[in-house]
Design an enzyme around this catalytic site. Structure first.
Site, PDB file in Angstrom:
ATOM      1  N   GLU A  65      10.229  15.937  15.366  1.00 20.70           N
ATOM      2  CA  GLU A  65      10.476  15.560  14.014  1.00 20.70           C
ATOM      3  C   GLU A  65       9.623  16.679  13.200  1.00 20.70           C
ATOM      4  O   GLU A  65       8.703  16.440  13.137  1.00 20.70           O
ATOM      5  CB  GLU A  65      10.422  14.380  13.566  1.00 20.70           C
ATOM      6  CG  GLU A  65      10.692  13.871  12.108  1.00 20.70           C
ATOM      7  CD  GLU A  65      10.289  12.439  11.787  1.00 20.70           C
ATOM      8  OE1 GLU A  65       9.281  12.042  11.925  1.00 20.70           O
ATOM      9  OE2 GLU A  65      11.061  11.803  11.156  1.00 20.70           O
ATOM     10  N   CYS A  72      13.598  10.492   7.081  1.00 22.41           N
ATOM     11  CA  CYS A  72      13.720   9.907   8.599  1.00 22.41           C
ATOM     12  C   CYS A  72      15.075   9.948   8.937  1.00 22.41           C
ATOM     13  O   CYS A  72      15.281  10.112  10.156  1.00 22.41           O
ATOM     14  CB  CYS A  72      13.202   8.705   8.352  1.00 22.41           C
ATOM     15  SG  CYS A  72      14.074   7.465   7.320  1.00 22.41           S
ATOM     16  N   LYS A  97       0.720  -1.235  -0.161  1.00 22.86           N
ATOM     17  CA  LYS A  97       0.109   0.003  -0.092  1.00 22.86           C
ATOM     18  C   LYS A  97       0.896   1.353  -0.066  1.00 22.86           C
ATOM     19  O   LYS A  97       1.521   1.556   0.998  1.00 22.86           O
ATOM     20  CB  LYS A  97      -0.931   0.063   1.351  1.00 22.86           C
ATOM     21  CG  LYS A  97      -1.905   1.064   1.171  1.00 22.86           C
ATOM     22  CD  LYS A  97      -2.483   1.561   2.361  1.00 22.86           C
ATOM     23  CE  LYS A  97      -1.746   2.809   2.997  1.00 22.86           C
ATOM     24  NZ  LYS A  97      -1.843   4.015   1.929  1.00 22.86           N
ATOM     25  N   GLU A 140       9.726   0.802  10.775  1.00 20.59           N
ATOM     26  CA  GLU A 140      10.692   2.049  10.464  1.00 20.59           C
ATOM     27  C   GLU A 140       9.880   3.205  10.710  1.00 20.59           C
ATOM     28  O   GLU A 140       9.147   3.694   9.897  1.00 20.59           O
ATOM     29  CB  GLU A 140      11.138   1.921   9.080  1.00 20.59           C
ATOM     30  CG  GLU A 140      11.863   0.561   8.671  1.00 20.59           C
ATOM     31  CD  GLU A 140      13.436   0.416   9.234  1.00 20.59           C
ATOM     32  OE1 GLU A 140      13.875   1.462   9.952  1.00 20.59           O
ATOM     33  OE2 GLU A 140      14.131  -0.525   8.693  1.00 20.59           O
TER      34      GLU A 140
END
Ligand code: NAD
Length: 453
Positions: A356, A263, A154, A229
């Site tokens: 983040e 990331c 997906k 992750e």
């Protein structure tokens, strides 16, 4: 059936309509995958390897097409998008060596012999984020196919186009129908169904820590295998004994690559106080030199952000009162542009320092000694990436062992290599992708005792 309009982030023009899969279609795809996997696991290892190599070759010959598609869909600079398509090819090629090397063991036991087999886990649900649609797809896909698993992938709602095309290339390469399917759609529908359907035996999820937590809880209901992750807030640590010129010249690429939507972005630069002034002077030149603009231009280094909503999110970390030390440039007019931005001095409780941002915003903070640098690097719930700049081998080893993170570079801003393991400590994830052992994460070990009487 609903559709999603893909918008080119550099022009704000529509690119294509993509149909969104329903929960029923997801169930059908999973059941199709389960049937296909029964056949795929029995394909002779050499033939599975050959099919993966053919798949890699087709990705290679369609590299420019895939790159152009990514540039239009995600706004990635053409050079970066070509590298990303090349990464899919390389990862498929790397794992094409695995099917013929999936050997078990023979263990001496009393009364007979024990042999182990590595069995494929079954159907894998692969949930991909929007920031690196091609590489992240391939990191789960290639080792899963090599292990004999079927994959239902997906892609993110915003960036499905290259995944759809890679799925077509798999069929053209001769990967049997149902072994690799791409289902564009919403996380809460298609993604959720992959997590909930009992025939999906493993989820590989890359995305935010928040959604990762929900997925982990969902997988717990089935004791479903899981690789996560997740997010990061990594440190780039510059010691006074380093080549400060090189550290400053490469620091923008450690954080502004993919417009900071990475990331592994080293979004907290920590600098030994005695060289802070010198470092800031050099960094300013490097940041102002980042070429931001039309992603189809050959020399562009940084493109736009993925969407208007994401740009608003990034901008919320830089209110009018923010301590902007200096910024790079960004085009005016259409496109979700945001300039590379350096914040300093930033108190350690500021959200720009702790959260983040996932955009081209970096903080710079001084430290006084090695112990403080390690403590500051570790003062975060995340632990994905990091860089250390020093002229001392001993310090490089000490600091690398002290920083709680999965992927570190010393005197380099590199972060991901497909032939080395990749993954996070703490809330940056669970498990490892890439590297020589990644196929094991798609197998179960079975031991069989054979009596000798
Ligand atoms: P996201 O968590 O919003 O979405 C990721 C994927 O999960 C998308 O495909 C989305 O549709 C799907 N999803 C959303 N809700 C779901 C649900 N309830 N059930 C199942 N699937 C669901 O993340 P994003 O905004 O697409 O990506 C950015 C995040 O990804 C950042 O936090 C970034 O750090 C992280 N990331 C991590 C890595 C890594 O390797 N550690 C790599 C790239 C991105």
């Amino acid at each position: 059936m609903t559709t999603h309009t893909i918008i080119n982030p550099a022009t704000e023009q529509p690119v294509r309509q993509v149909e969104q899969s329903t929960a029923e279609q997801t169930d059908e795809a999973i059941e199709h995958a389960a049937r296909a996997q029964e056949h795929w696991r029995q394909v002779a290892p050499g033939d599975r390897a050959r099919l993966l190599r053919r798949f890699a070759e087709l990705v290679d010959t369609h590299g420019d097409e895939l790159a152009a598609l990514e540039t239009a869909n995600s706004g990635h600079p053409m050079g970066a998008a070509r590298w990303e398509a090349g990464q899919v090819r390389d990862v498929l090629m790397y794992y094409s060596a695995a099917p013929e090397r999936m050997a078990g063991r023979q263990i001496p036991v009393a009364g007979g012999l024990d042999v182990t087999f590595k069995e494929p886990v079954g159907v894998v649900g692969l949930i991909v984020p929007w920031n690196f649609p091609m590489p992240i797809l391939s990191w789960g896909l290639a080792p899963a196919l090599a292990a004999g698993c079927a994959v239902v992938a997906k892609p993110a709602e915003l960036t499905p186009l290259t995944a759809i095309r890679v799925g077509e290339l798999a069929l053209d390469a001769g990967i049997p129908e149902g072994v690799f399917q791409v289902l564009p759609g919403k996380g809460a529908i298609v993604g959720q169904r992959l997590v909930d359907h009992p025939a999906v035996r493993k989820i590989v999820f890359t995305g935010s820590t928040e959604v990762g937590r929900q997925i982990m809880a969902g997988c717990a209901r089935h004791v479903k295998r899981l690789t996560l992750e997740l997010g990061g807030k990594s440190a780039n640590i510059v010691f006074a004994d380093a080549d400060v010129e090189r550290a400053a010249a490469t620091a923008p690429y450690a954080v502004f690559d993919n417009a900071g939507q990475d990331c592994c972005a080293r979004s907290r630069i920590l600098v030994e106080a005695s060289v802070l002034e010198k470092f800031m002077g050099l960094l300013e030149g490097a940041v102002r030199g980042v070429r931001v603009g039309d992603p189809t231009a050959a020399d562009t280094e940084m493109g736009p952000l993925i969407s208007a909503a994401h740009r608003e999110h990034v901008a919320s970390y830089v209110p009018d009162s923010a301590p902007v030390a200096f910024r790079g440039s960004a085009p005016d007019g259409a496109g979700f542009w945001y300039p590379p931005t350096v914040l300093a001095p930033v108190p350690p409780d500021s959200v720009a320092y702790t959260e983040e941002i996932f955009g081209p915003v970096v903080t710079v903070t001084p430290f006084t000694d090695e112990a403080e640098a390690i403590a500051m690097a570790n003062d975060t719930p995340y632990g994905l990436s990091g860089s250390i700049w020093t002229g001392s081998v001993g310090r490089a080893i000490r600091v690398a062992r002290g920083v709680e993170t999965g992927n570190l570079s010393v005197n380099s801003h590199s972060s991901v290599r497909y032939w080395t393991p990749f993954g996070g400590f703490k809330q940056s994830g669970l498990g490892r992708e890439l590297g020589p052992d990644a196929v094991d994460a798609f197998t179960e070990v079975k031991n069989v005792f054979i009596a000798n009487n």
